[in-house]
Motif scaffolding. Structure first.
Motif, short mmCIF file in Angstrom:
data_model
loop_
_atom_site.label_atom_id
_atom_site.label_comp_id
_atom_site.label_asym_id
_atom_site.label_seq_id
_atom_site.Cartn_x
_atom_site.Cartn_y
_atom_site.Cartn_z
N MET A 15 -15.59 5.61 18.22
CA MET A 15 -14.13 5.59 18.29
C MET A 15 -13.53 4.62 17.27
O MET A 15 -12.50 4.93 16.64
CB MET A 15 -13.67 5.21 19.70
CG MET A 15 -13.94 6.27 20.75
SD MET A 15 -13.23 7.90 20.35
CE MET A 15 -11.50 7.48 20.13
N ALA A 19 -11.10 5.60 14.26
CA ALA A 19 -9.81 4.94 14.06
C ALA A 19 -9.69 4.41 12.62
O ALA A 19 -8.62 4.49 11.99
CB ALA A 19 -9.65 3.80 15.06
N PHE A 40 -5.45 2.03 16.20
CA PHE A 40 -6.51 1.23 16.84
C PHE A 40 -6.20 0.95 18.31
O PHE A 40 -7.12 0.86 19.13
CB PHE A 40 -6.73 -0.07 16.06
CG PHE A 40 -7.67 0.07 14.90
CD1 PHE A 40 -9.04 -0.02 15.07
CD2 PHE A 40 -7.17 0.32 13.62
CE1 PHE A 40 -9.90 0.13 14.00
CE2 PHE A 40 -8.03 0.48 12.55
CZ PHE A 40 -9.40 0.38 12.73
N ALA A 43 -7.31 3.93 20.03
CA ALA A 43 -8.78 3.93 20.10
C ALA A 43 -9.27 3.02 21.22
O ALA A 43 -10.21 3.36 21.97
CB ALA A 43 -9.37 3.50 18.76
N SER A 64 -10.83 -4.39 16.48
CA SER A 64 -9.66 -3.71 15.93
C SER A 64 -8.72 -4.68 15.25
O SER A 64 -8.19 -4.40 14.15
CB SER A 64 -8.91 -2.98 17.07
OG SER A 64 -9.70 -1.98 17.65
#
Length: 366
Positions: A15, A19, A40, A43, A64
């Motif tokens: 993920m 992203a 993000f 995500a 992130s």
């Protein structure tokens, strides 16, 4: 690391990588780096949803925040917190990601807990149902055993007494009949006949009850006129007791109730015979029928000796010939019809036995 953690790690890496790719495309297409924060955050929400616990959502939030600062904020490919507003943006992004990820994980855990509780409730319900079924089966078996005990105790007494009389009378006639007066021989023969008729009635009674098993037999009921059932029972009783005097009082309105007429007729015959044989009164036997609330009620009364306390408490007592075979069976049959069965002493002397059957509306064809 177990399989579950490895699976969550791959999901998190996938993920975050997705992203990053989406944010990179958006940055190249729009030239605006702020879109990456939304990508993000989304995500992180997905990671919190598809992984177990809070750890992976928090890790994804930290990664992130770093990726946004390093890859999608000027100067690119460098970690920089000296630009005005960057520290606040990074901290805000981190807080938002952690809070949203934590809330998502908590909601997911609550949903899973609700499912577990629902499953536990369903299992408890099934267990409770099984326990209730077992209790019902035990109760039915206890009722059957009680009825069998009552019948055996009653039969051992009620058969032994008339058989002893018959054997004794026939022995006297066979051994000394030639030297006995004709009147005495006739009296002994009448006793033999009376006891034989009593035994015949008891056998018919037992044959009727073999059709009925509490908790097992499904009664085949249909609407019957109570007056007809009572009349048949009285006629049959008078054939056995031609010298009896039975007064019948019936209501002006027709009483109709769903019943197994054969069993209910046997109940009435049992009550009449008990009154005739054991009350000491053959001249004032009264049978009444009337409606009380939603029941069709039948009463059999006499002006005899009445019931003693022991008999009222235990209708299957052996204290009187015949009471044992009739009353417990009568009560079981009436209860199987969802009715009530009562007995009491009359204020002026004697006893009253009463039962009621629920009245149901009978549909009539137009």
């Amino acid at each position: 690391m177990n399989k579950l953690h490895i699976s969550d790690l791959f999901k998190t890496v996938f993920m975050l990588t997705l992203a990053y790719k989406v944010s990179d495309i958006l940055l190249n297409y729009t030239g605006i780096e702020n879109n990456s924060a939304l990508v993000f955050v989304l995500a992180v929400l997905v990671i919190s949803k598809i992984t177990e616990g809070y750890l992976w959502g928090i890790v994804a939030s930290i990664v992130s925040a770093f990726c946004i600062n390093y890859y999608f904020m000027y100067p690119y490919a460098r970690f920089n917190v000296t630009v005005a507003g960057y520290p606040i943006a990074i901290i805000s992004m981190l807080i938002v990601s952690i809070v949203t990820g934590t809330m998502t994980s908590r909601i997911k855990q609550q949903a899973q807990e609700a499912l577990r509780r629902e499953q536990q409730t369903r299992e408890l319900y099934q267990m409770n149902r099984q326990l209730n079924d077992e209790r019902t089966a035990i109760k039915i078996e206890a009722e059957k055993e009680k009825m069998r005990s009552n019948l055996l105790r009653a039969i051992s007494h009620d058969l032994r007494t008339p058989l002893t009389t018959i054997i004794g009378s026939t022995t006297l006639i066979l051994e000394g009949g030639a030297n006995m007066e004709e009147e005495e021989v006739q009296r002994l023969l009448m006793d033999i006949r009376e006891d034989s008729e009593w035994l015949l009635g008891m056998v018919e009674n037992l044959l009727s009850i073999t059709r009925f098993r509490p908790g097992e037999t499904k009664l085949k009921t249909q609407p019957e006129i109570m007056e007809d059932v009572i009349s048949d029972a009285v006629i049959k009783t008078k054939k056995r007791f031609p010298d009896c005097n039975i007064q019948v009082s019936l209501p002006t309105d027709i009483l109709m109730a769903p019943m197994d007429s054969m069993l209910i007729k046997q109940v009435i015959i049992n009550l009449l015979e008990n009154a005739l044989r054991h009350s000491g009164d053959k001249e004032h036997i009264q049978i009444d029928s009337y409606q009380k609330d939603s029941y069709a009620v039948v009463e059999v009364s006499d002006r005899g000796k009445g019931l003693n306390t022991a008999l009222e408490e235990s209708p299957s007592s052996d204290s009187s010939k015949g009471h044992g075979i009739g009353l417990p069976v009568c009560e079981s049959i009436i209860k199987a019809h969802n009715g009530f069965f009562e007995s009491e002493n009359r204020p002026g002397g004697g006893a009253t036995f009463r039962f009621g059957l629920p009245i149901q509306e009978v549909e009539q064809d137009d």
